[in-house]
Motif scaffolding. Structure first.
Motif, PDB file in Angstrom:
ATOM      1  N   UNK A  21      27.108  16.179  68.125  1.00 34.71           N
ATOM      2  CA  UNK A  21      26.796  16.731  69.521  1.00 34.71           C
ATOM      3  C   UNK A  21      28.102  17.103  70.279  1.00 34.71           C
ATOM      4  N   UNK A  22      29.417  16.272  69.953  1.00 36.85           N
ATOM      5  CA  UNK A  22      30.780  16.675  70.670  1.00 36.85           C
ATOM      6  C   UNK A  22      30.892  18.293  70.073  1.00 36.85           C
ATOM      7  N   UNK A  23      30.643  18.588  68.863  1.00 41.26           N
ATOM      8  CA  UNK A  23      31.167  19.874  68.511  1.00 41.26           C
ATOM      9  C   UNK A  23      30.194  20.796  69.236  1.00 41.26           C
ATOM     10  N   UNK A  24      29.044  20.472  69.331  1.00 46.46           N
ATOM     11  CA  UNK A  24      27.736  21.577  69.872  1.00 46.46           C
ATOM     12  C   UNK A  24      28.125  21.490  71.233  1.00 46.46           C
ATOM     13  N   UNK A  25      28.314  20.592  72.000  1.00 44.48           N
ATOM     14  CA  UNK A  25      28.659  20.543  73.452  1.00 44.48           C
ATOM     15  C   UNK A  25      29.902  21.618  73.568  1.00 44.48           C
ATOM     16  N   UNK A  26      30.893  21.235  72.898  1.00 41.13           N
ATOM     17  CA  UNK A  26      32.209  22.124  73.141  1.00 41.13           C
ATOM     18  C   UNK A  26      31.970  23.681  72.778  1.00 41.13           C
ATOM     19  N   UNK A  27      31.054  24.014  71.719  1.00 42.52           N
ATOM     20  CA  UNK A  27      30.841  25.266  71.466  1.00 42.52           C
ATOM     21  C   UNK A  27      29.951  25.983  72.683  1.00 42.52           C
ATOM     22  N   UNK A  28      29.133  25.415  73.062  1.00 43.34           N
ATOM     23  CA  UNK A  28      28.252  26.194  74.177  1.00 43.34           C
ATOM     24  C   UNK A  28      28.872  25.912  75.715  1.00 43.34           C
TER      25      UNK A  28
END
Length: 196
Positions: A21-28
């Motif tokens: 989730x951390x990676x995904x939140x950063x990505x978007x």
């Protein structure tokens, strides 16, 4: 969270389940949205593409103009696919292609700089980037092989089989340049297949 971003995140997770989730939140976190009408351009040739575009809704045609002034279609980009001249994007060099909307289109944009930062911060996203590059390479190789090893009729049959939701959305003229078939020949092939 918008439907468009959720749809994009689902495609990331499907391709790269390790992305947390951390990676995904950063990505978007810095994604922007572009809304275009039919016939508008997302990318123009001879410009540097600063964003990679994820098509949430709509359809685009990528083409170049040959030495005789003909528009040669190289790709159709539909929902859940990336509108990008990938080689130009990752090398930050001028695109060789125009990406024009065939329908009203909604695109999520991920900037080159933010994407590079995401790859640096999260190894799972770096892997995601590599997997995307592999998908692009496979798609390009498949297209090259179709011209080397398949006849015109086989190219058309495979296109219809692989894109059942697409062939009714693109004009015969665009499809004929994409398949490398003269328009009258493509009409004959379609008629022959319809009679079987």
């Amino acid at each position: 969270m918008t439907d468009a971003i959720q749809t994009y995140l689902n495609t990331v997770k499907n391709l790269c389940p390790e992305a947390d989730n951390n990676a995904l939140e950063f990505l978007v976190s810095e994604m922007t949205t572009t809304v275009l009408n039919k016939k508008q351009f997302y990318i123009k040739a001879d410009t540097i593409q600063t964003n990679v575009g994820f098509v949430f809704k709509g359809l685009l045609r990528a083409y170049y103009i040959d030495s005789k002034g003909n528009e040669i279609t190289v790709r159709f980009t539909k929902e859940n696919e990336f509108a990008t001249d990938y080689v130009g994007f990752i090398s930050q060099t001028q695109s060789k292609y125009y990406f024009q909307c065939l329908e009203p289109t909604q695109i999520l944009n991920l900037s080159y700089l933010h994407m590079k930062e995401a790859y640096t911060k999260f190894s799972s996203l770096e892997k995601y980037g590599r997997l995307i590059a592999e998908e692009v390479l496979k798609s390009q190789q498949k297209r090259i092989h179709s011209f080397l090893f398949e006849n015109a009729e086989q190219r058309y049959i495979n296109f219809v089989k692989e894109n059942p939701d697409l062939y009714n959305r693109v004009s015969l003229s665009y499809l004929s340049t994409f398949l490398g078939i003269e328009r009258p020949s493509l009409s004959r092939i379609r008629k022959k297949i319809a009679q079987h």
